[in-house]
Design a protein around this motif. Structure first.
Motif, PDB file in Angstrom:
ATOM      1  N   ARG A  75      33.947  33.738  38.594  1.00 22.46           N
ATOM      2  CA  ARG A  75      34.779  34.915  38.827  1.00 22.46           C
ATOM      3  C   ARG A  75      34.840  35.216  40.360  1.00 22.46           C
ATOM      4  O   ARG A  75      35.890  35.485  40.747  1.00 22.46           O
ATOM      5  CB  ARG A  75      33.797  35.971  38.338  1.00 22.46           C
ATOM      6  N   GLU A  76      33.807  34.809  41.117  1.00 17.34           N
ATOM      7  CA  GLU A  76      33.901  35.060  42.482  1.00 17.34           C
ATOM      8  C   GLU A  76      34.698  34.085  43.367  1.00 17.34           C
ATOM      9  O   GLU A  76      35.536  34.523  44.128  1.00 17.34           O
ATOM     10  CB  GLU A  76      32.440  34.927  43.242  1.00 17.34           C
ATOM     11  N   TYR A  78      37.389  32.594  41.831  1.00 21.74           N
ATOM     12  CA  TYR A  78      38.883  33.090  41.789  1.00 21.74           C
ATOM     13  C   TYR A  78      39.447  34.216  42.224  1.00 21.74           C
ATOM     14  O   TYR A  78      40.367  34.184  42.897  1.00 21.74           O
ATOM     15  CB  TYR A  78      39.126  33.043  40.045  1.00 21.74           C
ATOM     16  N   MET A  79      38.463  35.144  42.431  1.00 25.22           N
ATOM     17  CA  MET A  79      38.927  36.206  43.231  1.00 25.22           C
ATOM     18  C   MET A  79      39.133  36.070  44.732  1.00 25.22           C
ATOM     19  O   MET A  79      40.272  36.284  45.345  1.00 25.22           O
ATOM     20  CB  MET A  79      37.619  37.464  43.295  1.00 25.22           C
ATOM     21  N   GLN A  80      38.299  35.098  45.303  1.00 31.53           N
ATOM     22  CA  GLN A  80      38.577  34.626  46.778  1.00 31.53           C
ATOM     23  C   GLN A  80      39.980  34.099  46.799  1.00 31.53           C
ATOM     24  O   GLN A  80      40.698  33.762  47.768  1.00 31.53           O
ATOM     25  CB  GLN A  80      37.356  34.201  47.261  1.00 31.53           C
ATOM     26  N   ASN A  82      42.469  33.706  44.934  1.00 29.19           N
ATOM     27  CA  ASN A  82      43.661  34.467  44.786  1.00 29.19           C
ATOM     28  C   ASN A  82      43.947  35.511  46.162  1.00 29.19           C
ATOM     29  O   ASN A  82      44.977  35.380  46.557  1.00 29.19           O
ATOM     30  CB  ASN A  82      43.514  35.829  43.770  1.00 29.19           C
ATOM     31  N   ALA A  83      43.021  36.084  46.574  1.00 27.14           N
ATOM     32  CA  ALA A  83      43.039  36.788  47.852  1.00 27.14           C
ATOM     33  C   ALA A  83      43.551  35.937  49.085  1.00 27.14           C
ATOM     34  O   ALA A  83      44.369  36.314  49.763  1.00 27.14           O
ATOM     35  CB  ALA A  83      41.716  37.638  48.304  1.00 27.14           C
ATOM     36  N   ALA A 169      47.610  43.231  40.374  1.00 23.95           N
ATOM     37  CA  ALA A 169      46.724  42.467  40.937  1.00 23.95           C
ATOM     38  C   ALA A 169      45.783  43.391  41.854  1.00 23.95           C
ATOM     39  O   ALA A 169      46.273  43.907  42.785  1.00 23.95           O
ATOM     40  CB  ALA A 169      47.069  41.052  41.715  1.00 23.95           C
ATOM     41  N   SER A 170      44.480  43.376  41.289  1.00 26.04           N
ATOM     42  CA  SER A 170      43.383  43.933  42.368  1.00 26.04           C
ATOM     43  C   SER A 170      43.606  43.527  43.783  1.00 26.04           C
ATOM     44  O   SER A 170      43.093  44.275  44.685  1.00 26.04           O
ATOM     45  CB  SER A 170      42.159  43.826  41.610  1.00 26.04           C
ATOM     46  N   TRP A 171      43.826  42.398  43.880  1.00 30.40           N
ATOM     47  CA  TRP A 171      43.648  41.742  45.217  1.00 30.40           C
ATOM     48  C   TRP A 171      45.014  41.733  46.204  1.00 30.40           C
ATOM     49  O   TRP A 171      45.203  41.477  47.213  1.00 30.40           O
ATOM     50  CB  TRP A 171      43.367  40.074  45.192  1.00 30.40           C
TER      51      TRP A 171
END
Length: 238
Positions: A75-76, A78-80, A82-83, A169-171
């Motif tokens: 999870r961490e 993929y979040m980074q 994407n950003a 997207a949140s990012w």
């Protein structure tokens, strides 16, 4: 799309410009000559990684930790990822597009038209969650009905404008639209995403600790910077 690379340095040739054009041949005359200008571009892959360390006692007391940690680390990651990729894509458009319209939906329509006028295809658009809400609200606030102005919104909230899916997207940066032709962007991978548990990291053996690592060797390669269009809606004051 993902391209595998056996080396750390990934070299491609980006198309900059051309001279000449396809033309009808005049009988007995030379055919039209086209010259493409290509630039050597080198992309260096980097490791995107993170480590979490915990005790062997915790692993024994919480046997589910071995399956839960990979989910948390992914999870961490993929979040980074994407950003980071989003920031690279945003930076590719040196001259952001400005619409003459003020209505958000109309701005998106004009941006798609301007992008595809340059012979690219908008594979999808990216907006923030806040901007998605503005677009969704405007579909009924302005009296739009399904299909009006090529705007379609499903009961689940999926928005399509002029046939282009608008992803939220949140990012994503608020108040911006990013259009992408995915045929000209690739993710280059030298080592696949992996999660590894180790007792050999640092002083783990001495302290009875375990380290879990997530990492991937990758870089984003934008083959044509003009295959990206960025537009500011003008709803938020900088």
């Amino acid at each position: 799309p993902t391209t595998m690379s056996p080396t750390l340095e990934y070299v491609t040739y980006h198309e900059d410009a051309k001279t000449g054009a396809i033309a009808n041949q005049v009988e007995g005359e030379s055919k039209s000559t086209i010259k493409f200008n290509l630039t050597n571009v080198q992309k260096i892959q980097t490791y995107k990684a993170g480590i979490v360390t915990f005790t062997k006692q915790m692993l024994k007391n919480l046997p589910w930790l071995g399956s839960t940690l990979p989910r948390l680390l992914l999870r961490e990651f993929y979040m980074q990822e994407n950003a980071d990729f989003y920031a690279t894509i945003i930076a590719a458009d040196a001259v952001p597009y400005t619409s003459v319209e003020t209505d958000d939906v109309k701005q998106v329509i004009t941006a798609i038209a301007a992008f595809e006028k340059t012979n690219f295809t908008a594979s999808f658009g990216i907006v923030s969650k806040e901007q998605w809400a503005r677009l969704a609200i405007s579909t009924y606030g302005n009296g739009y009905y399904g299909g009006a102005g090529s705007v379609v919104i499903t009961p689940g909230g999926q928005i399509s404008i002029a046939g282009v899916t608008i992803l939220s997207a949140s990012w994503a940066t608020d108040d911006k639209l990013v259009l992408i032709d995915s045929d000209y962007i690739e993710r280059v991978e030298g080592e696949s995403l992996n999660i590894t548990f180790s007792y050999e990291n640092g002083t783990n053996w001495e302290k009875n600790q375990v380290s879990a690592r997530v990492e991937c060797l990758e870089v984003l390669n934008i083959m044509r910077p003009d295959a990206v269009l960025v537009m500011d809606f003008g709803n938020v004051t900088p």
